[in-house]
Design a protein around this motif. Structure first.
Motif, PDB file in Angstrom:
ATOM      1  N   VAL A  61     -27.453 -32.621 -41.837  1.00  0.00           N
ATOM      2  CA  VAL A  61     -27.074 -32.247 -43.195  1.00  0.00           C
ATOM      3  C   VAL A  61     -25.735 -32.891 -43.505  1.00  0.00           C
ATOM      4  O   VAL A  61     -24.763 -32.706 -42.753  1.00  0.00           O
ATOM      5  CB  VAL A  61     -27.001 -30.720 -43.367  1.00  0.00           C
ATOM      6  CG1 VAL A  61     -26.635 -30.357 -44.795  1.00  0.00           C
ATOM      7  CG2 VAL A  61     -28.319 -30.080 -42.978  1.00  0.00           C
ATOM      8  N   PHE A  62     -25.675 -33.637 -44.598  1.00  0.00           N
ATOM      9  CA  PHE A  62     -24.453 -34.315 -45.022  1.00  0.00           C
ATOM     10  C   PHE A  62     -23.936 -33.636 -46.283  1.00  0.00           C
ATOM     11  O   PHE A  62     -24.692 -33.412 -47.236  1.00  0.00           O
ATOM     12  CB  PHE A  62     -24.711 -35.796 -45.304  1.00  0.00           C
ATOM     13  CG  PHE A  62     -25.337 -36.545 -44.161  1.00  0.00           C
ATOM     14  CD1 PHE A  62     -24.560 -37.122 -43.183  1.00  0.00           C
ATOM     15  CD2 PHE A  62     -26.720 -36.656 -44.061  1.00  0.00           C
ATOM     16  CE1 PHE A  62     -25.140 -37.806 -42.131  1.00  0.00           C
ATOM     17  CE2 PHE A  62     -27.307 -37.340 -43.021  1.00  0.00           C
ATOM     18  CZ  PHE A  62     -26.509 -37.922 -42.047  1.00  0.00           C
ATOM     19  N   VAL A  63     -22.652 -33.318 -46.290  1.00  0.00           N
ATOM     20  CA  VAL A  63     -22.007 -32.690 -47.442  1.00  0.00           C
ATOM     21  C   VAL A  63     -20.797 -33.545 -47.804  1.00  0.00           C
ATOM     22  O   VAL A  63     -19.911 -33.761 -46.966  1.00  0.00           O
ATOM     23  CB  VAL A  63     -21.580 -31.245 -47.141  1.00  0.00           C
ATOM     24  CG1 VAL A  63     -20.975 -30.598 -48.388  1.00  0.00           C
ATOM     25  CG2 VAL A  63     -22.760 -30.425 -46.634  1.00  0.00           C
ATOM     26  N   GLY A  64     -20.774 -34.031 -49.038  1.00  0.00           N
ATOM     27  CA  GLY A  64     -19.673 -34.850 -49.521  1.00  0.00           C
ATOM     28  C   GLY A  64     -18.953 -34.177 -50.672  1.00  0.00           C
ATOM     29  O   GLY A  64     -19.573 -33.502 -51.504  1.00  0.00           O
ATOM     30  N   VAL A  65     -17.637 -34.360 -50.733  1.00  0.00           N
ATOM     31  CA  VAL A  65     -16.796 -33.781 -51.778  1.00  0.00           C
ATOM     32  C   VAL A  65     -16.253 -34.923 -52.628  1.00  0.00           C
ATOM     33  O   VAL A  65     -15.738 -35.918 -52.088  1.00  0.00           O
ATOM     34  CB  VAL A  65     -15.644 -32.948 -51.185  1.00  0.00           C
ATOM     35  CG1 VAL A  65     -14.835 -32.283 -52.291  1.00  0.00           C
ATOM     36  CG2 VAL A  65     -16.191 -31.895 -50.230  1.00  0.00           C
ATOM     37  N   PHE A  66     -16.351 -34.768 -53.954  1.00  0.00           N
ATOM     38  CA  PHE A  66     -15.954 -35.831 -54.878  1.00  0.00           C
ATOM     39  C   PHE A  66     -15.084 -35.250 -55.985  1.00  0.00           C
ATOM     40  O   PHE A  66     -15.142 -34.052 -56.293  1.00  0.00           O
ATOM     41  CB  PHE A  66     -17.185 -36.503 -55.496  1.00  0.00           C
ATOM     42  CG  PHE A  66     -18.045 -37.243 -54.520  1.00  0.00           C
ATOM     43  CD1 PHE A  66     -17.876 -38.598 -54.312  1.00  0.00           C
ATOM     44  CD2 PHE A  66     -19.018 -36.573 -53.795  1.00  0.00           C
ATOM     45  CE1 PHE A  66     -18.668 -39.276 -53.404  1.00  0.00           C
ATOM     46  CE2 PHE A  66     -19.807 -37.240 -52.882  1.00  0.00           C
ATOM     47  CZ  PHE A  66     -19.638 -38.606 -52.689  1.00  0.00           C
ATOM     48  N   ASP A  67     -14.297 -36.148 -56.580  1.00  0.00           N
ATOM     49  CA  ASP A  67     -13.524 -35.831 -57.773  1.00  0.00           C
ATOM     50  C   ASP A  67     -14.242 -36.418 -58.975  1.00  0.00           C
ATOM     51  O   ASP A  67     -14.403 -37.646 -59.064  1.00  0.00           O
ATOM     52  CB  ASP A  67     -12.110 -36.399 -57.651  1.00  0.00           C
ATOM     53  CG  ASP A  67     -11.328 -36.262 -58.946  1.00  0.00           C
ATOM     54  OD1 ASP A  67     -11.507 -35.254 -59.633  1.00  0.00           O
ATOM     55  OD2 ASP A  67     -10.545 -37.186 -59.278  1.00  0.00           O
ATOM     56  N   ASP A  68     -14.696 -35.567 -59.870  1.00  0.00           N
ATOM     57  CA  ASP A  68     -15.473 -36.023 -61.015  1.00  0.00           C
ATOM     58  C   ASP A  68     -14.574 -36.751 -62.010  1.00  0.00           C
ATOM     59  O   ASP A  68     -13.530 -36.230 -62.425  1.00  0.00           O
ATOM     60  CB  ASP A  68     -16.145 -34.831 -61.696  1.00  0.00           C
ATOM     61  CG  ASP A  68     -16.994 -35.258 -62.879  1.00  0.00           C
ATOM     62  OD1 ASP A  68     -18.035 -35.896 -62.655  1.00  0.00           O
ATOM     63  OD2 ASP A  68     -16.601 -34.966 -64.019  1.00  0.00           O
ATOM     64  N   ASP A  69     -14.990 -37.947 -62.396  1.00  0.00           N
ATOM     65  CA  ASP A  69     -14.278 -38.754 -63.385  1.00  0.00           C
ATOM     66  C   ASP A  69     -15.079 -38.954 -64.655  1.00  0.00           C
ATOM     67  O   ASP A  69     -14.778 -39.851 -65.444  1.00  0.00           O
ATOM     68  CB  ASP A  69     -13.920 -40.121 -62.788  1.00  0.00           C
ATOM     69  CG  ASP A  69     -12.824 -40.020 -61.739  1.00  0.00           C
ATOM     70  OD1 ASP A  69     -12.066 -39.019 -61.781  1.00  0.00           O
ATOM     71  OD2 ASP A  69     -12.728 -40.898 -60.868  1.00  0.00           O
ATOM     72  N   GLY A  70     -16.103 -38.152 -64.867  1.00  0.00           N
ATOM     73  CA  GLY A  70     -16.889 -38.253 -66.082  1.00  0.00           C
ATOM     74  C   GLY A  70     -18.026 -39.233 -65.957  1.00  0.00           C
ATOM     75  O   GLY A  70     -18.109 -40.036 -65.013  1.00  0.00           O
TER      76      GLY A  70
END
Length: 883
Positions: free
Chosen positions: A260-269
Motif C-alpha cells: 500500500v502506497f500513501v503519498g502526501v501532496f500540496d494542492d496547487d489547483g
C-alpha cells in the motif's frame, strides 16, 4: 413535498438562536429576542420558524442572514432536515441553496462565550436530526466552558463541517473516532482474497511547499489497481482529517504480498502540478488479520536515495481481513512454472487507470517517489554506487566474522555442527551428503534469523508475532490463530533455540532499541548511524539535539571515497560515451560516403529468401550463425546506436531475472506526453538530452541487480514472514530429499537417456520432422499471403465482408498488444466516475487520454527502505472484528 431553501442577505451581521420544541420539532429565531442589537434592526427582519418533521411540515423556509458563517449553518441545517425527512419515506425532494457570500479568510480566532453557546446548539441540532458529529453534547458543553479564551480553528472541509470551530484538544478527541463513511473500492471479483481498511487521520510537520501560504494537504492511496484521494485540508502543515470528511476507504487485496502506497501532496489547483511532500510504503504481509493498527510513519520523498531529511509524518489506521488465510498464503505460488514464457516477456502488469494529467503525476510519485525509473539523476547514480560498496563491505565483513567464530569456537553450537558434519563426511566417504549439509546450513540460517530479527525484535516483543506453528496450521488446516491473543515474546521452544544459538533477548528499553536496531532502515544499515526517526524527529522543522541522539551523519563518510571521486568517475563515463558516440558517427559517415566493405557485402549477399545479419557469418556446424570476426564490418555498423545496445543489455538482464523486477513505470498512447509530465529527459542541453537516456538505462540495469540482492536479503531477514516461512519449508524438504535420494540410480538413468545409442535414431527422426514442419509453415505463409492479396486487389461483393472482418481482426490484435493483457478490470471500467477525479468535493471530468501507471506486484520485496515497523511510542494495536 418539495423543500425550497432561500437565503436573503441584509447589511447587518444577524445572529441566530436555536431552541428545541419537542422530539419532532425545533425553532430557529433570527435574531434572538433577547439580543440588544435587535433595536437597530428592522423588525421585519425578525424571522422565527418552527419546523416539524411530521407530514404537516412546512413547504418552504426562509432564512435571513448576511455573514458566510451563518449561511453555512443554515445550509447544513437544510441538508440535515432533508436527510431526516427522507428517512421517513417521503416523496423525492429537492434542496435549492444559493451561496452568494465568500467564506471568511480568517481560520483562527479566540473562543468567546457566545461562540461556545452557538457551537453547542449546532451540535444539539445535529444529534436531533440523526447526524451526530461524534462528540457527546454534555462532554462538548464541558469542553466549551473550559476552553473559553483559547484559540480555535475552523474545521475543514467546509461541506462536512460548516461553521465548525474546534480547539486543539477537541480536534485531538475528534480525529481518532471512527470514520462516518468508508468508500468501497472493491469490485467483488473472484481474484479478491481480502480487504484492507485504510483511514488517513493526520499529518505532522510537513514541509512548507507554497511560497505565500502553508500547505494545502491531501493524500493519495494506491493498492494494486485501486486508488483513492482524500479531501484537501488548506493552509496548515499539520492537517487533520475529521470523521465526516473523505478520508477512509476499503481496498481490495488480491494477494498476500500486496503493498500500500500513501503519498502526501500540496494542492496547487487544477491545471498545475501538485507539490510532492512525501510517501510511505506499507507491506501487507507485516499486518495480521483481525487487528487494528493505529500507526505513525515518517515520510520520504525518494525511494532509492537515502537522505537524513525530515519530511514530516503521517498517521494511518489500518485493518486487514482475509476471506481465507490459506488462500492468501498460497498466493505466493507462481501462476505459471514455464520459465521460457517468463523469460520472453513480463507478466501482465497491475495498473492504475489515470483519467487526467494530475492523477497520472500523483500516482507515479506515490508509487515511485521523486526518483522515477527512467529519469536520470546524479543522486540516483551515487546512491546505487554507495549501496554496492556497502554490500561488498558487509558481505566480506560478515563472512570473515562467521569463519573466525567457527574456527575459534566462539559460537559453540555452530562450531560443533561444522566439526561433526565434516568428520562424518570424511570418515564415511559419502560425498553425496555435502549438498544436504549445505541445505541444512541454509535452514539453520532461516531459523536463526527468525529468532533474532522477528521474534526477539523490539517490535515483536512489544506487539507480538506469528509463530511458525501458527503459519503451519494455516498452511495445512486453514486454521488461523486467534487475533485476540497475540504471541508476545518467545515461547518455550523458541527460548530453548535462543539458548542453543547463544542469543540474548533485547533489553528492557525496547522503545530505545527500536530506533537503533541494525538492518531496520535499509539492508546492512548500522543502527547507530542510519537510525529510525521518531514522530517528533520526522517533523520538517525539527532541530536535532546532540544530547538526545546521534546527529545526522553522512553515510558516505563510512567508505573510501567522496563526492569528488564520484563526480570524476561520472565524467570519465560521460567522456567515454561521447568518444564512442563520435566514433560511431564517423563510421556512419564513412559508410555513407563511399563503397565500404559493408555495402559491398550487402550487395553481394542480398538475395531473395536470405536474411543474414552483417555481424554474423553462417557456418556448417549448425543452423545459427556465429559472430563475425571482421573488425571493419563491426566498426562500420550504423543500425545499432548506443541507446539500442543499452536497451538490448537491459532486456537480457530482465530475461535473466525472469522479469521479476519490471521497471516500467507507465503505459500510455502518447508516450512523449507522459514523459513530459514525469519530467523524463526534459533537459534543454543537447548533450544532456542525448546522454541522460543512456545513463538512465544503465542505472536501471544496476537497479535490477540491487533489487535481486535486496529480495534475497529480505527473504533471509524475515521482512515478509509468510514468504520466508515458505522458503524455510522448501529448504527443509530439499534437505530431506537430497539426503535420501537414490543418486546412484538417478545418474545411471541420466547416462542412459543422455548418452545412450538411441539418440542417433532420435536425432535423425527429429531432423526429418523439422524439415517437414518448415515446409508446411512456408506453404501456409504463401497461402495466406496470396489469399490476402486477392481479397485486397479485386474483392467481390461477398468478399468485401470477409476482407472487413479480416482487417478488423488484425487491427484488434495489434491494438490489444499495446496494453496489458491481464488488466481486465482497469481496461474495461469507465474512468469517468473514477475516484481519482473526486477532488475537493467535486467530480471532475477526464481529459480523454489513456494513461496507466504500473504498480509493482511481485512476491519478493525489493524496496530500498523499510517504513515498517512504526514508532512504538505512537502505535496502538488492538483486536477488532471486521465490520
Amino acid at each position: 413535498m418539495i423543500f425550497s431553501w432561500h437565503f436573503d442577505f441584509s447589511m447587518q451581521v444577524i445572529p441566530w438562536e436555536f431552541s428545541v420544541s419537542g422530539e419532532k420539532s425545533f425553532s430557529i429565531v433570527i435574531p434572538p429576542k433577547n439580543d440588544d442589537r435587535m433595536k437597530s434592526i428592522d423588525p421585519d427582519q425578525l424571522a422565527q420558524c418552527t419546523l416539524d418533521l411530521s407530514d404537516e411540515g412546512p413547504t418552504a423556509v426562509v432564512f435571513q442572514c448576511e455573514h458566510a458563517r451563518d449561511l453555512a449553518v443554515y445550509s447544513r441545517a437544510a441538508q440535515m432536515l432533508e436527510r431526516g425527512s427522507a428517512q421517513k419515506g417521503r416523496q423525492s425532494r429537492r434542496a435549492s441553496i444559493q451561496l452568494s457570500l465568500p467564506i471568511a479568510s480568517r481560520d483562527a480566532r479566540v473562543r468567546s462565550a457566545r461562540g461556545a453557546s452557538i457551537r453547542q446548539q449546532t451540535s444539539l441540532f445535529s444529534s436531533i436530526t440523526g447526524s451526530a458529529t461524534g462528540i457527546d453534547s454534555e462532554e462538548l458543553a464541558k469542553l466549551r466552558e473550559a476552553s473559553i479564551g483559547d484559540e480555535e480553528r475552523r474545521c475543514h472541509p467546509l461541506y462536512a463541517y460548516p461553521n465548525t470551530w474546534m480547539t486543539k484538544r477537541e480536534i485531538a478527541l475528534e480525529v481518532p473516532r471512527s470514520s462516518k463513511k468508508f468508500h468501497d473500492m472493491r469490485q467483488g471479483t473472484p481474484e479478491e482474497l481480502g480487504s484492507l481498511k485504510v483511514e488517513v487521520l493526520e499529518c505532522q510537520g510537513l514541509k512548507k511547499l507554497d511560497r505565500f501560504g502553508d500547505t494545502d494537504a491531501h493524500c493519495w492511496v494506491v493498492c494494486g489497481s485501486a486508488a483513492f484521494v482524500t479531501d484537501i485540508i488548506p493552509d496548515t502543515r499539520n492537517p487533520c482529517w475529521l470523521p465526516l470528511s473523505r478520508r477512509a476507504c476499503i481496498l481490495p487485496v488480491n494477494n498476500a504480498y500486496t503493498q500500500v502506497f500513501v503519498g502526501v501532496f500540496d494542492d496547487d489547483g487544477e491545471g498545475e502540478a501538485d507539490d510532492f511532500a512525501g510517501r510511505v510504503c506499507i507491506d501487507v504481509p507485516q499486518l495480521c488479520a483481525g487487528r487494528q493498527y493505529d500507526v505513525t510513519l515518517p515520510l520520504r520523498q525518494t525511494s532509492r536515495v537515502y537522505r537524513m531529511e525530515h519530511c514530516g509524518s503521517i498517521r494511518l489506521r489500518l485493518q486487514l481481513h482475509w476471506k481465507s488465510e490459506k488462500a492468501a498464503l498460497l498466493s505466493y505460488l507462481p501462476r505459471t512454472f514455464d520459465l521460457t514464457k517468463r523469460m520472453k516477456a513480463p507478466c501482465d502488469p497491475v495498473t492504475v487507470a489515470c483519467p487526467d494529467a494530475k492523477s497520472f503525476q500523483n500516482v507515479v510519485l506515490t508509487v515511485y517517489g521523486l526518483d522515477v525509473p527512467g529519469r536520470y539523476k546524479n543522486s540516483v547514480k551515487t546512491a546505487a554506487t554507495l549501496e554496492i560498496r556497502l554490500i561488498q563491505y558487509a558481505l566480506i565483513h560478515h563472512t570473515k566474522r562467521i569463519v573466525l567464530n567457527v574456527v575459534r569456537w566462539e559460537s559453540t553450537a555452530l562450531s560443533v555442527y561444522f566439526f561433526v558434519a565434516w568428520m562424518y563426511v570424511v570418515t564415511s566417504g559419502l560425498l553425496r551428503h555435502v549438498a544436504a549439509f549445505a541445505m541444512s546450513l541454509v535452514f539453520l540460517l532461516f531459523l536463526r534469523n527468525y529468532l533474532k530479527y522477528y521474534v526477539t525484535s523490539s517490535f515483536g516483543l512489544l506487539h507480538g508475532h506469528i509463530t511458525l506453528r501458527d503459519m503451519a496450521r494455516i498452511l495445512l488446516f486453514d486454521d488461523a490463530p486467534k487475533p485476540s491473543q497475540p504471541k508476545k515474546g518467545p515461547s518455550g521452544l523458541e527460548m530453548t533455540l535462543l539458548r542453543l544459538f547463544e542469543m540474548q533477548q533485547s533489553g528492557s528499553d525496547l522503545r530505545y532499541e527500536w530506533r537503533h536496531e541494525n538492518n531496520s532502515e535499509f539492508p546492512f544499515s548500522n543502527g547507530d548511524v542510519a537510525y529510525k526517526h521518531t514522530t517528533e524527529e520526522s517533523m520538517a522543522d525539527h532541530a536535532p539535539n546532540d544530547t538526545e541522539g546521534p546527529p545526522a551523519i553522512d553515510t558516505r563518510a563510512d567508505f573510501d571515497g567522496s563526492d569528488d571521486e564520484s563526480a570524476e568517475s561520472e565524467n570519465v563515463l560521460k567522456s567515454s560515451l561521447l568518444s564512442l558516440a563520435s566514433a560511431r558517427v564517423g563510421a556512419t559517415q564513412k559508410m555513407l560516403g563511399g563503397k565500404t566493405k559493408v555495402a559491398m557485402k550487402k550487395q553481394m549477399t542480398s538475395s531473395p529468401g536470405e536474411n543474414i545479419r552483417d555481424d554474423m557469418v553462417s557456418l556448417n556446424t549448425g543452423p545459427k550463425p556465429a559472430p563475425n570476426q571482421d573488425v571493419d564490418i563491426i566498426a562500420a555498423k550504423s543500425d545499432h546506436p548506443i541507446q539500442q545496445q543499452m536497451d538490448r543489455q537491459h532486456s537480457k538482464v530482465q530475461r535473466a531475472t525472469l522479469h521479476l523486477f519490471d521497471d516500467r513505470v507507465f503505459l500510455a498512447d502518447d508516450k512523449a506526453d507522459a514523459e513530459r509530465l514525469l519530467r523524463i529527459n526534459t533537459k534543454s542541453n543537447p548533450i544532456a538530452k542525448k546522454l541522460n537516456p543512456i545513463l538512465a538505462t544503465a542505472c536501471k540495469i544496476l537497479e535490477i541487480f540491487l533489487s535481486s540482492f535486496r529480495a534475497i536479503f529480505n527473504v533471509f531477514m524475515w521482512k515478509d514472514p509468510a514468504l520466508s516461512f515458505c522458503f524455510m519449508v522448501v529448504t527443509f524438504c530439499l534437505m530431506i530429499v537430497i539426503l535420501v535420494f537414490p543418486w546412484k540410480q538417478f545418474f545411471y538413468l541420466v547416462g542412459i537417456v543422455a548418452l545412450g545409442p538411441q539418440n542417433k535414431l532420435l536425432a535423425k527422426s527429429n531432423t526429418d520432422k523439422q524439415e517437414m514442419q518448415g515446409q508446411d509453415e512456408s506453404f501456409v505463409k504463401k497461402l495466406k499471403k496470396s489469399t490476402l492479396l486477392g481479397l485486397l486487389s479485386s474483392p467481390s461483393q461477398g468478399e468485401q465482408g470477409q476482407r472487413g472482418k479480416l482487417l478488423s481482426k488484425n487491427a484488434g490484435e495489434s491494438g490489444s498488444a499495446k496494453g496489458p493483457k491481464g488488466n481486465r478490470h482497469v481496461g474495461q471500467r469507465d474512468i469517468s466516475d473514477s475516484a481519482l477525479l473526486h477532488r475537493n468535493n467535486t467530480q471532475l471530468k477526464p481529459d480523454g487520454k489513456k494513461r496507466q501507471v504500473i504498480v509493482p506486484s511481485v512476491p519478493f520485496r525489493h524496496n530500498r527502505f523499510y517504513d515498517w515497523p512504526p514508532d512504538p511510542e505512537s502505535t496502538i494495536i488492538k483486536h477488532k472484528h471486521w465490520e
